[in-house]
Design an enzyme around this catalytic site. Structure first.
Site: not given
Length: 414
Positions: A86, A295, A314
């Site tokens: 992304n 992540d 995030g």
């Protein structure tokens, strides 16, 4: 030649007192230690592989760069990370991927393997140039976005299978999100916050399993967080579907009742209930969950300063993953140390067709750990540009003192 002597080395699935000889970037011998080990010896572990990392470059270097992200990874004992797509431009064509690869060659201090996107611009409307991308990507993912169309996902799986690449899926049904910011559980109800239901994750996993069964594609589920996801994947494995999955440290160590109204507690998927956490730990113990990924998703400070409702999704994790899991899983008897090391090194490498492990002839990719070191996590000390972690102030054991990539020191604690 360098000799690393008197360490507890993880080779052939176990730790034993060893001397490791390295020459020209390769391990040339692993032999029984010639001298008795000192008290609290260092532990030599294979460099970890993280298959789910956001390095943010190109396009978002104000959040993180390949230089800062890989230095943070090296500090956390990682010698390989797989970079999520992304980005801007997204790696949906060889031309766009080339921009990212040039920065990797220039700035990375460890191995960085990029993902290619599943769809053009991760928009879900047309397949990326998967055939042209395949030789230079580790797998295909639209991470950050669930592929909403089952027909599009089926087409991607057919193509990925023909190319010998995995589909690594961010599973999220947009029709079930309803503007949610945290798990649709007790904390959300008590604080009048919009919730994200568990079905938004597991429903798409169930859909994709049927597509993987039909197409024969190798299918990997990113960052699972719900008890239903664990059970669905467990059944699929028992039925012979070519499926694997990962979870992250925050899902194993936190629940929604640990939340505070701060951006450092906001991630996607969200941390969920105590029942979900227990199911994830059980899945880790029985092998349903194949690996642990971080992540790692850094943001600028101002993007994380708007509470649970307004902050970006995030958190960061590369520099804290192993100490947290060692302290709160291994030392508490949830899983053995050998299992944790495998979950963070051999298992992800094996699933993604990559080399790993401490053995003669392999690249000298390893980290030396002082497992007796105790300290509190301090985000101000991070090498990552991101500082958002729900674990600030947590007491942990285990400090990486040196990381070698192809025999060269890429991190050393002063």
């Amino acid at each position: 030649m360098r000799i690393i002597s008197g360490v507890m080395a993880f080779a052939n699935g176990r730790f034993s007192p060893s001397d490791i000889a390295i020459d020209d970037g390769k391990i040339v011998s692993i032999s029984p230690a010639k001298a008795p080990l000192v008290d609290n010896p260092l532990y030599a572990m294979p460099g970890f592989t993280d298959v789910h990392v956001h390095l943010r470059e190109p396009g978002f270097s104000y959040k993180e760069t390949i230089a800062t992200g890989t230095r943070a990874a090296a500090r956390g004992g990682y010698t390989r990370v797989c970079a999520m797509p992304n980005l801007q431009p997204a790696p949906d064509s060889p031309e766009h991927l080339h921009i990212q690869r040039d920065i990797i060659v220039r700035d990375a201090v460890i191995e960085v393997l990029p993902y290619g996107t599943i769809t053009v611009g991760e928009a879900g409307e047309a397949l990326s140039d998967m055939e042209a991308l395949a030789p230079d990507v580790v797998a295909f993912s639209d991470d950050g976005h669930g592929v909403q169309s089952p027909d599009m996902m089926k087409a991607a799986m057919v193509k990925a299978r023909s190319l010998g690449r995995l589909i690594a899926a961010h599973c999220e049904d947009n029709s079930l999100l309803h503007g949610g910011c945290i798990h649709d559980g007790e904390y959300a109800k008590a604080h009048d916050l919009p919730g994200i239901c568990s079905e938004s994750e597991w429903g798409q996993i169930a859909r994709d399993i049927e597509l993987a069964r039909e197409t024969g594609c190798g299918y990997h589920v990113c960052h699972i967080s719900t008890k239903e996801s664990v059970e669905i994947i467990r059944r699929a494995k028992a039925e012979g579907v070519n499926i694997s999955c990962e979870t992250a440290p925050h899902y194993l160590l936190l629940t929604d009742m640990d939340l505070q109204d701060e951006g450092r507690f906001k991630m996607n998927p969200p941390v969920r209930s105590a029942e979900d956490k227990a199911a994830l730990i059980e899945g880790l113990q029985d092998g349903t969950i194949d690996m642990i990924a971080t992540d790692h998703a850094p943001h600028a400070a101002e993007e994380k300063a708007k509470g649970l409702r307004g902050s970006a999704m995030g958190i960061v994790g590369l520099e804290t993953a192993f100490p947290l899991l060692y302290t709160y899983l291994v030392k508490k008897g949830v899983i053995p140390l050998e299992r944790l090391v495998s979950l963070m090194s051999d298992a992800p490498a094996r699933r993604f067709g990559l080399d790993s492990g401490l053995r003669v002839g392999a690249d000298a990719n390893l980290a030396l750990w002082d497992l007796s070191a105790e300290y509190a996590i301090d985000p101000n000390d991070f090498l990552s540009q991101g500082r958002a972690t729900p674990f600030a102030g947590w007491k942990v054991f285990g400090r990486c003192v040196e990381t070698l990539y192809r025999g060269n020191t890429v991190w050393r604690r002063a």
